[in-house]
Scaffold this active site. Structure first.
Site, PDB file in Angstrom:
ATOM      1  N   ARG A 119       0.846  -1.197   0.000  1.00  0.00           N
ATOM      2  CA  ARG A 119       0.000   0.000   0.000  1.00  0.00           C
ATOM      3  C   ARG A 119       0.881   1.247   0.000  1.00  0.00           C
ATOM      4  NH1 ARG A 119      -4.809   0.929   3.775  1.00  0.00           N
ATOM      5  NH2 ARG A 119      -3.334   0.781   5.502  1.00  0.00           N
ATOM      6  N   LYS A 184       3.391 -10.681  10.337  1.00  0.00           N
ATOM      7  CA  LYS A 184       2.803 -10.538   9.004  1.00  0.00           C
ATOM      8  C   LYS A 184       3.236 -11.662   8.049  1.00  0.00           C
ATOM      9  CE  LYS A 184       2.184  -7.036   5.422  1.00  0.00           C
ATOM     10  NZ  LYS A 184       1.840  -5.644   5.199  1.00  0.00           N
ATOM     11  N   ARG A 317      -2.535   0.244  14.381  1.00  0.00           N
ATOM     12  CA  ARG A 317      -1.382  -0.175  15.166  1.00  0.00           C
ATOM     13  C   ARG A 317      -1.855  -0.599  16.556  1.00  0.00           C
ATOM     14  NH1 ARG A 317       0.394  -0.541  10.944  1.00  0.00           N
ATOM     15  NH2 ARG A 317       1.929   0.726   9.861  1.00  0.00           N
TER      16      ARG A 317
END
Ligand code: ATP
Ligand code: BTN
Length: 320
Positions: A119, A184, A317
């Site tokens: 992104r 991730k 976050r």
């Protein structure tokens, strides 16, 4: 060019099948080329992100497995068109460039991206053969509004497909990531062209880490995970199963919107009921994560009130 990739694949196959080190001479004999040719291809593979031990007097050895696709199996099993490359700038860019010629469900898969994107122009680390990089095309006749929340559907599809292949410890992070054991594992990049109210073309890019080389890991500035310890049948079988799941889910989404996906999201939401922070440029808000709504917004509870936040500029976050 095609011959170069064929040679590199042959070298990788020999390195994979050989126990321990294999000498440059033995590789050269097996492939019927010069030792210089072998050495040049080894250098090229290292530039592409493959890690190969090279010891004088012993030869070469792969540091980690390089799980290349089985092209024949892939092309036979994928419904619709599948464009498969050894190297490309970005599978998303390829599909965006060819959008006018594509049909819903067509897919592009590459073994290496020279300009993989996340992104907001961030880099997606894409070493050769190590991971899955793919983009699926979809046409939305009713325009961009119909595609709101699409990355959340794709996150659900990824979790369902990976769980069916035996992976546990997965979670979705709003709006476009899948985590494994809190780190991730995969990213989703949805790009579109067309009119806001007319027909719109969507490209859904997905990167999933299979076996992360150490030199690639060094380029990633946040905790990451890969599927190396998961007993997945193969990257090819993942690609086939995921494509099938995604197409089925997109058909549901097209007619029913996000509603059928809300509970699937809720079940694997990484930050469900936790205090989080939404960062939007200079500004931020904090609150308790209460899942998502039908527009694809994230629900944040603050002072007893639940508000929805949506927009491509928002980053979620954990509360520090
Ligand atoms: P957010 O989307 O919430 O702003 P993000 O940090 O995950 O957060 P993205 O744009 O979604 O940002 O993803 C790009 C980021 O992902 C990169 O800046 C890098 O930190 C990380 N990254 C890049 N390549 C990989 C990879 N192969 N595996 C895991 N993470 C990666
Ligand atoms: C993110 O987390 O920001 C999204 C990462 C998306 C990466 C995939 S890899 C295949 C496709 N091609 C790209 O250039 N990006 C996506």
């Amino acid at each position: 060019m095609a011959e170069q990739w064929q040679r590199r694949r042959q070298i990788l196959k020999a390195l994979t099948e050989h126990q321990g080190f294999i000498s440059g001479e033995e590789l050269a004999n097996q492939l019927d080329v010069s030792r210089m040719t072998i050495s040049n291809h080894i250098d090229a593979l290292e530039t592409l992100g493959v890690e190969i031990f090279s010891v004088k007097g012993k030869g070469y050895k792969l540091q980690k497995a390089v799980p290349l696709m089985d092209e024949k199996q892939l092309l036979e099993a994928i419904q619709g068109r599948c464009f498969y490359f050894d190297e490309i700038d970005s599978t998303n860019s390829f599909m965006m460039k060819h959008a006018s010629e594509l049909k819903s469900g067509d897919i592009c898969i590459a073994e290496h991206q020279t300009a993989g994107r996340g992104r907001r122009g961030r880099n997606w680390v894409s070493p050769y053969g190590s991971h899955f990089y793919g983009s699926v095309f979809w046409n939305f006749p009713q325009g961009m509004a119909q595609a709101m929340g699409l990355s959340l559907v794709v996150g659900c599809s990824l979790v369902t497909a990976l769980e069916a292949l035996g992976v546990s410890g997965l979670a979705v992070k709003w709006p476009n990531d899948v985590y494994l054991n809190g780190k991730k594992l995969a990213g989703i990049l949805v790009e579109m062209s067309g009119q806001a109210d007319g027909e719109c073309q969507i490209v859904i890019g997905i990167g999933v880490n299979f076996v992360m080389p150490s030199s690639s890991a060094e380029q990633i500035d946040q905790p990451w995970s890969d599927l190396v310890d998961m007993d997945i049948p193969s990257k090819t079988e993942f690609a086939i199963a995921f494509h099938q799941q995604l197409v089925a889910d997109l058909k549901v989404f097209e007619t029913q919107g996000l509603n059928p996906f809300l509970s699937r999201w809720q079940q694997t939401d990484l930050y469900k009921d936790q205090v989080i922070r939404l960062e939007m440029g200079e500004n931020h808000v904090e609150g308790v994560c209460r899942g998502i709504d039908e527009q694809g917004g994230i629900l944040l509870e603050h002072d007893g009130e639940v508000k929805s936040f949506v927009g491509g500029e928002i980053s979620l976050r954990p509360h520090s």
